[in-house]
Design a protein around this motif. Structure first.
Motif, PDB file in Angstrom:
ATOM      1  N   THR A  44       0.850  -1.189   0.000  1.00 15.87           N
ATOM      2  CA  THR A  44       0.000   0.000   0.000  1.00 15.87           C
ATOM      3  C   THR A  44       0.882   1.233   0.000  1.00 15.87           C
ATOM      4  O   THR A  44       1.755   1.377   0.856  1.00 15.87           O
ATOM      5  N   ALA A  91      -0.807   7.608 -11.848  1.00 15.07           N
ATOM      6  CA  ALA A  91      -1.619   6.465 -11.417  1.00 15.07           C
ATOM      7  C   ALA A  91      -1.180   5.187 -12.126  1.00 15.07           C
ATOM      8  O   ALA A  91      -1.048   4.126 -11.503  1.00 15.07           O
ATOM      9  N   ASN A  92      -0.924   5.286 -13.427  1.00 13.85           N
ATOM     10  CA  ASN A  92      -0.464   4.120 -14.180  1.00 13.85           C
ATOM     11  C   ASN A  92       0.888   3.627 -13.671  1.00 13.85           C
ATOM     12  O   ASN A  92       1.121   2.415 -13.537  1.00 13.85           O
ATOM     13  N   SER A 117       0.552   1.726 -10.393  1.00 18.62           N
ATOM     14  CA  SER A 117      -0.027   0.399 -10.607  1.00 18.62           C
ATOM     15  C   SER A 117       0.986  -0.557 -11.230  1.00 18.62           C
ATOM     16  O   SER A 117       1.122  -1.712 -10.803  1.00 18.62           O
ATOM     17  N   ASP A 148      -0.823  -2.256  -4.655  1.00 17.49           N
ATOM     18  CA  ASP A 148      -2.122  -2.920  -4.585  1.00 17.49           C
ATOM     19  C   ASP A 148      -3.208  -2.008  -4.038  1.00 17.49           C
ATOM     20  O   ASP A 148      -4.400  -2.313  -4.153  1.00 17.49           O
ATOM     21  N   HIS A 149      -2.820  -0.899  -3.426  1.00 16.23           N
ATOM     22  CA  HIS A 149      -3.775  -0.037  -2.729  1.00 16.23           C
ATOM     23  C   HIS A 149      -3.115   1.326  -2.547  1.00 16.23           C
ATOM     24  O   HIS A 149      -1.903   1.416  -2.321  1.00 16.23           O
ATOM     25  N   PHE A 193      -7.350   4.940 -11.306  1.00 17.61           N
ATOM     26  CA  PHE A 193      -6.756   3.699 -10.834  1.00 17.61           C
ATOM     27  C   PHE A 193      -7.699   2.528 -11.066  1.00 17.61           C
ATOM     28  O   PHE A 193      -8.917   2.671 -10.997  1.00 17.61           O
ATOM     29  N   ASP A 194      -7.113   1.339 -11.271  1.00 14.11           N
ATOM     30  CA  ASP A 194      -7.872   0.088 -11.284  1.00 14.11           C
ATOM     31  C   ASP A 194      -7.647  -0.696 -10.000  1.00 14.11           C
ATOM     32  O   ASP A 194      -7.989  -1.876  -9.921  1.00 14.11           O
ATOM     33  N   ILE A 195      -7.048  -0.042  -9.002  1.00 18.69           N
ATOM     34  CA  ILE A 195      -6.836  -0.633  -7.680  1.00 18.69           C
ATOM     35  C   ILE A 195      -7.564   0.238  -6.659  1.00 18.69           C
ATOM     36  O   ILE A 195      -7.920   1.390  -6.961  1.00 18.69           O
TER      37      ILE A 195
END
Length: 323
Positions: free
Chosen positions: A86, A118-119, A122, A127-128, A143-145
């Motif tokens: 995280t 953000a990319n 990731s 993960d967070h 984000f996708d997280i």
């Protein structure tokens, strides 16, 4: 708290230590340095296999170097078989570059750098994300997280009640239209009125004119915003409020960047105090500007980490956290 490791980047070690103390933890061993060609080197000094890792690094100071250091620390922990990494980023870097807001023929080539950051986080293996008072809340959608965007509002409310004797006769003011939602929330919880300043810019960091919407006459005005950089906006806003009849003017900001002429502007402005949280180090700036005070938000970050580690809800927390 078993199976948890807390690391500090080099951007804000004091805040990391405060968070560790709140959690009753020792900061993990990590060595960060630069080679002679200025490449960043990170050495994790203890096992993180199967551990829940939290890395605290704020987007301040040498922003690009600190961002690269964070990415390398995340990746080092990820490939060392940590169970989860995280990134705790109290002040998110590049948050003001969240959309294509240029005008004219160059608008199609304006970057959305917050999305790029953000990319990068990731891809590095985060993960967070835990952050605070994003300049634009839609950045969470980059984000996708999971992203927890914490709010300094409970700390701000507590500071107002403890330090402004006339707070019941105050008015909460947003220095721009984008902060209207923020000030209405604080005004509602204090049961006071709010006002808005509409500003027009000639270019970045330069305000052309301001229009006050609301009545501040014979009241204590409290300017609330998420960040202040060169402080041209809030200093102009303070002058506007005094000329409109405000008895005193305070400024409360989450992220006090204070670059360029900011300190001299604050010293010359009509503020009773400029209050910031310690998402960014303020010790040196406070030496040169006695008006600057800070609110410690380490409890909010520590409680977010504790709840995340225990699988508890974070969203409920930040209207009820005891500081």
């Amino acid at each position: 708290m078993p199976n948890i490791v807390l690391f500090s980047g080099s951007s804000h070690h004091d805040l990391s230590q405060r968070v560790a103390d709140r959690l009753g933890l020792e900061l993990g061993k990590v060595v960060t340095k630069k080679f002679s060609n200025q490449e960043t080197s990170v050495e994790i000094g203890e096992s993180v296999r199967g551990e829940d890792v939290y890395i605290i690094q704020s987007g301040c100071g040498e922003i690009n170097d600190n961002l690269m250091e964070l990415l390398i620390m995340i990746n080092a922990c990820k490939i060392a078989s940590s169970s989860r990494v995280t990134a705790v980023i109290p002040c998110f870097p590049y948050a003001r570059q969240d959309k294509k807001d240029k005008v004219g023929k160059n608008c199609s080539r304006a970057p959305i750098s917050a999305k790029l950051v953000a990319n990068m986080l990731s891809v590095a293996g985060a993960d967070h994300i835990i952050t605070m008072d994003l300049h634009a809340s839609q950045i969470q959608g980059f984000f996708d997280i999971p992203v927890d965007n914490l709010y300094a509002e409970p700390a701000v409310l507590q500071w107002i009640k403890e330090n402004i004797l006339e707070w019941r006769n105050c008015i909460i003011v947003s220095p721009d239209a984008g902060g209207a939602k923020r000030v209405t929330s604080i005004a509602d919880r204090l049961n006071v009125e709010f006002a808005l300043i509409h500003k027009e810019r000639k270019k970045a960091n330069e305000v052309d004119r301001m229009v006050l919407v609301g009545d501040v006459k014979d009241r204590v005005a409290i300017l609330v915003d998420d960040m202040a950089d060169t402080c041209g906006t809030i200093c102009h806003a303070a002058d506007k409020l005094i000329s409109a009849g405000a008895t005193k003017v305070y400024a409360i900001l989450t992220h006090g960047i204070f670059s360029g002429p900011a300190i001299s502007r604050i010293n010359n402005a009509s503020f009773e105090a400029v209050v910031v949280t310690n998402t960014i180090p303020q010790e040196e700036k406070m030496k040169h500007c006695p008006k600057i005070q800070f609110i410690d938000i380490s409890m909010i970050l520590a409680e977010a980490i504790r709840r995340t580690h225990n699988g508890e809800s974070v969203s409920y927390l930040f209207s009820h956290v005891p500081l």
